[in-house]
Design an enzyme around this catalytic site. Sequence first.
Site, short mmCIF file in Angstrom:
data_model
loop_
_atom_site.label_atom_id
_atom_site.label_comp_id
_atom_site.label_asym_id
_atom_site.label_seq_id
_atom_site.Cartn_x
_atom_site.Cartn_y
_atom_site.Cartn_z
N GLY A 31 17.58 61.43 26.62
CA GLY A 31 16.88 62.09 25.52
C GLY A 31 15.95 61.18 24.76
O GLY A 31 15.61 60.09 25.23
N GLY A 36 7.11 57.87 28.81
CA GLY A 36 7.71 57.34 30.04
C GLY A 36 8.50 58.43 30.76
O GLY A 36 8.33 58.64 31.98
N HIS A 37 9.35 59.14 30.02
CA HIS A 37 10.13 60.24 30.62
C HIS A 37 9.19 61.30 31.20
O HIS A 37 9.42 61.83 32.29
CB HIS A 37 11.02 60.91 29.57
CG HIS A 37 12.06 60.03 28.97
ND1 HIS A 37 12.13 59.78 27.62
CD2 HIS A 37 13.09 59.34 29.52
CE1 HIS A 37 13.15 58.97 27.36
NE2 HIS A 37 13.75 58.69 28.51
N GLN A 61 28.28 54.10 29.58
CA GLN A 61 27.35 53.02 29.90
C GLN A 61 26.99 52.16 28.69
O GLN A 61 26.15 51.27 28.80
CB GLN A 61 26.10 53.56 30.59
CG GLN A 61 25.15 54.34 29.70
CD GLN A 61 24.04 54.97 30.53
OE1 GLN A 61 24.27 55.92 31.27
NE2 GLN A 61 22.83 54.44 30.42
N LYS A 149 11.08 50.84 34.89
CA LYS A 149 11.35 50.11 33.65
C LYS A 149 12.77 49.52 33.70
O LYS A 149 12.99 48.39 33.27
CB LYS A 149 11.24 51.03 32.45
CG LYS A 149 12.03 50.52 31.29
CD LYS A 149 11.53 50.94 29.98
CE LYS A 149 12.13 50.14 28.87
NZ LYS A 149 13.57 50.19 28.78
N SER A 186 13.12 54.62 24.38
CA SER A 186 13.71 55.40 23.28
C SER A 186 14.22 54.48 22.18
O SER A 186 14.16 54.81 21.00
CB SER A 186 14.88 56.24 23.79
OG SER A 186 14.44 57.07 24.83
N ARG A 187 14.75 53.34 22.59
CA ARG A 187 15.36 52.42 21.61
C ARG A 187 14.35 51.97 20.56
O ARG A 187 14.71 51.72 19.42
CB ARG A 187 15.92 51.20 22.32
CG ARG A 187 17.23 51.47 23.00
CD ARG A 187 18.00 50.18 23.22
NE ARG A 187 19.40 50.46 23.45
CZ ARG A 187 19.88 50.87 24.60
NH1 ARG A 187 19.08 51.06 25.61
NH2 ARG A 187 21.18 51.13 24.73
#
Length: 277
Positions: A31, A36-37, A61, A149, A186-187
């Site tokens: 999410g 990129g997604h 994970q 990535k 996302s981070r």
Amino acid sequence: MKIVKKISEIKEIVSNFKKNKKEINLIPTMGNIHTGHLSLLSKANKFDGINIVSIFVNPTQFNDEDDFNNYPNTFEADMEILSKANCSIIFAPSRNQVYPDGIKSEKTVFKYRDILCDLYRLGHFDGVTTIVKILFNLIEPSKVFFGEKDFQQLKIIEQLIFQNNLKIHLIKCPSIRDADGMSFSSRYSTFSKDEKSKFKKCAQIINANLLKLKRDFNHKILDNIEKELRSYGISKIDYFEVRNEETLSLSVNNESSRLFIAFYINKVRVIDNFLLY
Ligand code: AMP
């Protein structure tokens, strides 16, 4: 676009697709959908089949509870973005649906281990292969899309498919980068203004040295990047290494090699890799 949260429902949908001989393209994500997604989804659009994007922040994970708790959850915004991106189905199960017998993972892939992120995020790849295998079993995709990535992850998934003899075509998708040459993640959406400008400066340091590495490969350049970053106030660096992109063994030259990096800006872990040829 259909949003599916229950295992029973996704199983029924998949079984109907199979009956109608429809192929499935799976794009697994956690999410906080970004460019990129979306590049994975547009790659999937180039092939026949129904696109299923999974959104699941997989607890097995994460090797750090804070990292898991702080992982951005932007479900409503994600739905808005994906509804405009030719996505047929979102599979967004709850934790209990995915792990009805408790949160646990298993080590099944041993290749490409004990290096890079595996040394710093213990158990991370066991969590990754566990969830990906669960998704494969449920969704039975003919094609699955992963980003370069997360290059070590890509290699481990490739091995997972190979060793289980799965009839799944792994489509490797190039990294989509920002104007400073760093892959979107996302981070990074949690960066403060100050962290953003730190990230930009780090990108400049890395890019300047990338040029040198491409022109005249030399291990001293790697030490130099680390030194420059440390003098700029980056104190936690996991690795800066050049490895062969086929074997992931350490390289002695640029040939078929990438620079793999991982370091922290405060609590945010930056990982990326760069082609050197
Ligand atoms: P994540 O949601 O971070 O688990 O990522 C889901 C998928 O998107 C993985 O296959 C990632 O490698 C891929 N991905 C993430 N960021 C990028 C990017 N900047 N460019 C291409 N693929 C990406």
